[in-house]
Design a protein around this motif. Structure first.
Motif, short mmCIF file in Angstrom:
data_model
loop_
_atom_site.label_atom_id
_atom_site.label_comp_id
_atom_site.label_asym_id
_atom_site.label_seq_id
_atom_site.Cartn_x
_atom_site.Cartn_y
_atom_site.Cartn_z
N UNK A 127 30.36 45.50 32.63
CA UNK A 127 30.43 44.29 33.57
C UNK A 127 31.64 43.99 33.99
N UNK A 128 31.77 42.94 34.56
CA UNK A 128 33.15 42.44 35.27
C UNK A 128 33.44 41.07 34.88
N UNK A 129 34.50 40.46 34.74
CA UNK A 129 34.97 38.81 34.36
C UNK A 129 36.07 38.58 35.32
N UNK A 130 35.89 37.49 35.81
CA UNK A 130 37.06 36.81 36.65
C UNK A 130 37.36 35.34 36.35
N UNK A 131 38.47 34.92 36.61
CA UNK A 131 38.78 33.47 36.50
C UNK A 131 39.20 32.94 37.75
N UNK A 132 38.63 31.54 37.88
CA UNK A 132 38.93 31.14 39.19
C UNK A 132 39.59 29.55 38.96
N UNK A 133 40.85 29.36 39.45
CA UNK A 133 41.48 28.11 39.19
C UNK A 133 42.01 27.45 40.54
N UNK A 134 42.28 28.32 41.52
CA UNK A 134 42.89 27.84 42.69
C UNK A 134 41.83 27.12 43.53
#
Length: 289
Positions: A227-234
């Motif tokens: 799987x893939x995991x990402x983080x989104x803040x901007x």
């Protein structure tokens, strides 16, 4: 100079708004300005003062006694309690360390936490809530780039040092790719993901900041991760985020696609149900396992 509303102070200090109003009225601890519509606004100095008052109050000093102190006495007494921690004042101390660019205070607070708890707990219970609380400072413009770089680099150093102490997983074990999308440079949350997964023996592959979409697809083809995991803040347009995940589902729908961060939380049910959303480190681990 920033102009905080009372709700901002409540988030940053953990003191309820009605308590702040009572302290103002009864003890004159703060003297907020008022807008033309009679809304209280507070300065950077008043935020820092209230943080130190909060530290003393948590230590058990009555507010009536604090009100009798001068501002200098409040700051000096607050500083002295750092040497005798028996209450949890870590987040307040982290915020003070940002405002005053105090590396000594940050390191001392972090070291004391590390003597009592594993790093995963420090990150989930202190560092992430701390980052959430100072997010409001960005919104009102009180943290400048130097302060943001100062605290980000200190935290980043701690996490990378902790990752370096962990064993490298078996290269033949199932892999999970973690990365930031092309516009995203705030990597602390992602580093925390990486540390937590590695600490649990999961073979996470860290691809870092601002990864071009084509490079992600090629890496998936090469590594064949679980799987893939990402983080989104901007902050970017919500539709751009939705379009990104629509394309991901088309190209990588056979994988687990995991995402977290403030922008993902804001999308709510608009995001496809096939995108697994995470709110805690436990969520991340459970989804991968």
């Amino acid at each position: 100079m920033a102009g905080y509303k009372i709700r901002d102070l409540e988030i940053l200090t953990g003191i309820k708004a009605h308590t702040i109003r009572m302290w103002e009225k009864r003890y004159g601890l703060l003297t907020p300005q008022r807008t033309t519509t009679h809304i209280r606004t507070y300065s950077d100095d008043e935020l820092l003062l209230l943080l130190n008052i909060s530290l003393l109050n948590k230590k058990g000093i009555k507010i009536s006694r604090i009100a009798e102190m001068s501002t200098r006495q409040i700051f000096d007494t607050s500083r002295s309690i750092h040497d005798s921690r028996d209450v949890d004042t870590a987040i307040e101390e982290f915020i003070v360390s940002v405002l005053q660019l105090d590396e000594h205070l940050f390191n001392k607070t972090f070291r004391e936490l590390n003597q009592k708890a594993p790093l995963s707990d420090i990150f989930s219970e202190h560092i992430i809530p701390f980052l959430n609380r100072i997010g409001i400072m960005w919104m009102v413009g009180t943290i400048n780039p130097a302060q943001e770089h100062f605290i980000s680099n200190l935290i980043r150093q701690k996490i990378i040092a902790a990752i370096d102490q962990l064993p490298i997983p078996d290269p033949n074990a199932e892999k999970i790719i973690i990365y930031l999308p092309e516009h995203e440079w705030h990597e602390i949350s992602l580093l925390v993901y990486h540390y937590h997964l590695r600490s649990k023996g999961i073979n996470s592959i860290y691809l870092g900041q601002a990864l071009p979409y084509d490079a992600l697809i090629k890496t998936v083809e090469t590594l064949k991760p679980k799987g893939i995991a990402s983080s989104w803040l901007t902050a970017i347009e919500p539709q751009k985020i939705l379009d990104y995940f629509i394309q991901l589902e088309r190209d990588l729908g056979h994988l687990k696609i995991i995402a977290g961060g403030y922008q993902i939380d804001q999308l709510g049910s608009a995001l496809s149900k096939n995108i697994r959303r995470i709110h805690t480190l436990s969520d991340l681990e459970q989804l991968i396992r």
